[in-house]
Scaffold this active site. Sequence first.
Site, short mmCIF file in Angstrom:
data_model
loop_
_atom_site.label_atom_id
_atom_site.label_comp_id
_atom_site.label_asym_id
_atom_site.label_seq_id
_atom_site.Cartn_x
_atom_site.Cartn_y
_atom_site.Cartn_z
N LYS A 190 45.80 43.47 29.94
CA LYS A 190 45.39 42.12 29.37
C LYS A 190 44.73 42.57 28.16
O LYS A 190 44.72 43.76 27.71
CB LYS A 190 44.41 41.35 30.08
CG LYS A 190 44.88 41.10 31.70
CD LYS A 190 46.05 40.07 31.70
CE LYS A 190 46.69 40.11 32.94
NZ LYS A 190 46.03 39.46 34.44
C1 LIG Z 1 45.73 39.37 35.85
C2 LIG Z 1 45.87 37.83 36.14
C3 LIG Z 1 44.90 37.33 36.90
C4 LIG Z 1 43.92 38.09 37.72
O1 LIG Z 1 43.14 39.04 37.06
P1 LIG Z 1 42.39 40.22 37.58
O2 LIG Z 1 41.38 40.49 36.50
O3 LIG Z 1 43.73 41.19 37.79
O4 LIG Z 1 41.68 39.73 38.99
C5 LIG Z 1 45.10 36.01 37.33
N1 LIG Z 1 45.85 35.11 36.63
C6 LIG Z 1 46.66 35.81 35.70
C7 LIG Z 1 47.74 34.51 35.29
C8 LIG Z 1 46.79 36.78 35.54
O5 LIG Z 1 47.70 37.38 34.75
#
Ligand SMILES: *Cc1c(COP(=O)(O)O)cnc(C)c1O
Length: 400
Positions: free
Chosen positions: A198
């Site tokens: 991210k």
């Molecule tokens: C990455 C992601 C999550 C979860 O995030 P984590 O930090 O990996 O727990 C939730 N929703 C979406 C759309 C994501 O891409």
Amino acid sequence: MAAPEKLALFGGTPARATLLPYGRHEITPEDIDAVVRALRSDWITGGPAVAKFEAAFAAHAASRHAVSFSSGTAALHGAVYAAALRPGDEAITTPLTFCATANAILYQSAEPRFADIDDATLTLDPDAAAARASPRTRALIAVDFAGHPADWDQLRAVAARRGWITIADAAHATGAEYRGRRAGTLADLTTFSFHPVKHIAAGEGGMVTTDNDDFAARLRRFRNHGIASEARERQARGEWQAEMVDLGYNYRLSDIACALARSQLARLDDQLAARRRLRTAYDAAFAAWPELTLPAERPDCRSAWHIYPVRLRADRVRAPRDEILRALRAENIGATVHYTPVHLLPYYRERFGYARGLCPRAEAAAAASITLPLFPRMTDDDIADVVRALRKVLDYFGSN
Ligand SMILES: *Cc1c(COP(=O)(O)O)cnc(C)c1O
């Protein structure tokens, strides 16, 4: 016409020598210094770096509160808890997302109801969401897919008429904008992820932003076992009792992770600009390719471009998507898919009896979709490798 180049899938030379991943984090010397300072300080969790990161994130998102969590998934769980979903309640959500979005609804023993997406932005369609309403619906959770904000004014209007709480899963959308407003203020509660693919890479980490004081208090309690005060507040006041008033979890984010995340937040705008530049380069390269539908951006939005998903046009490409994906991987292009629709995952199929046909637009988009590599450090040569590899593969599998 010259014979198509031999695909790496069939023993030809790959388009590049080493694998180009679809996403990759970036750690600078400043990031490392920030972590080292946290490690040398008195607090490695529950300390001042947490509050500093939360304040900086709230300022960036222009939200009143920002409450950090140990992951984006924990942040979603916190948001569903803050929204006070209970057994028997329903929440409407999109199937085109990571399973964590819908799982968070199940964690609070409520039930997800999947509504179809808008075909251009691939985000939850407000009319489809309204059509899934039942007397048990209490909330709506939309995803700012690929970094493009959902149509929040319309979604909020649908929710407001029925008294639903809105939650934005903005895991893809740190820094995105909708009609001049930043992701973080578009819904009643907004969640973010700091997983390394991210925008902000804290290792693991998440955040919930809200303008609502009551939601913020519930979020802080929930991430700390349901205890009403935090350790540092008790120490400052000379108290030792920790009164647990509700069932919560340990979902705290450490000072080490917060120091890293705050250092990265300082570069977020540069990162967004880099992602936008790469998207423009892809768009230019693919503009005249009839085989592809390119990701859209509404004129009143600025996507955060977490990913660049193209869709294959069935009338122009002979091979199944998975064959194209395998061929690209053999060329050392780390293409992937976002996502298998959640209602078609084995767990959801078995538990709720879902089948194909529930959300036809999401199913069709997912089946045609290929996510190409996109991360801030990608070079022009990397982009050229992706374009060359995809051209090679489509020439082989093209319709003519
Ligand atoms: C990455 C992601 C999550 C979860 O995030 P984590 O930090 O990996 O727990 C939730 N929703 C979406 C759309 C994501 O891409």
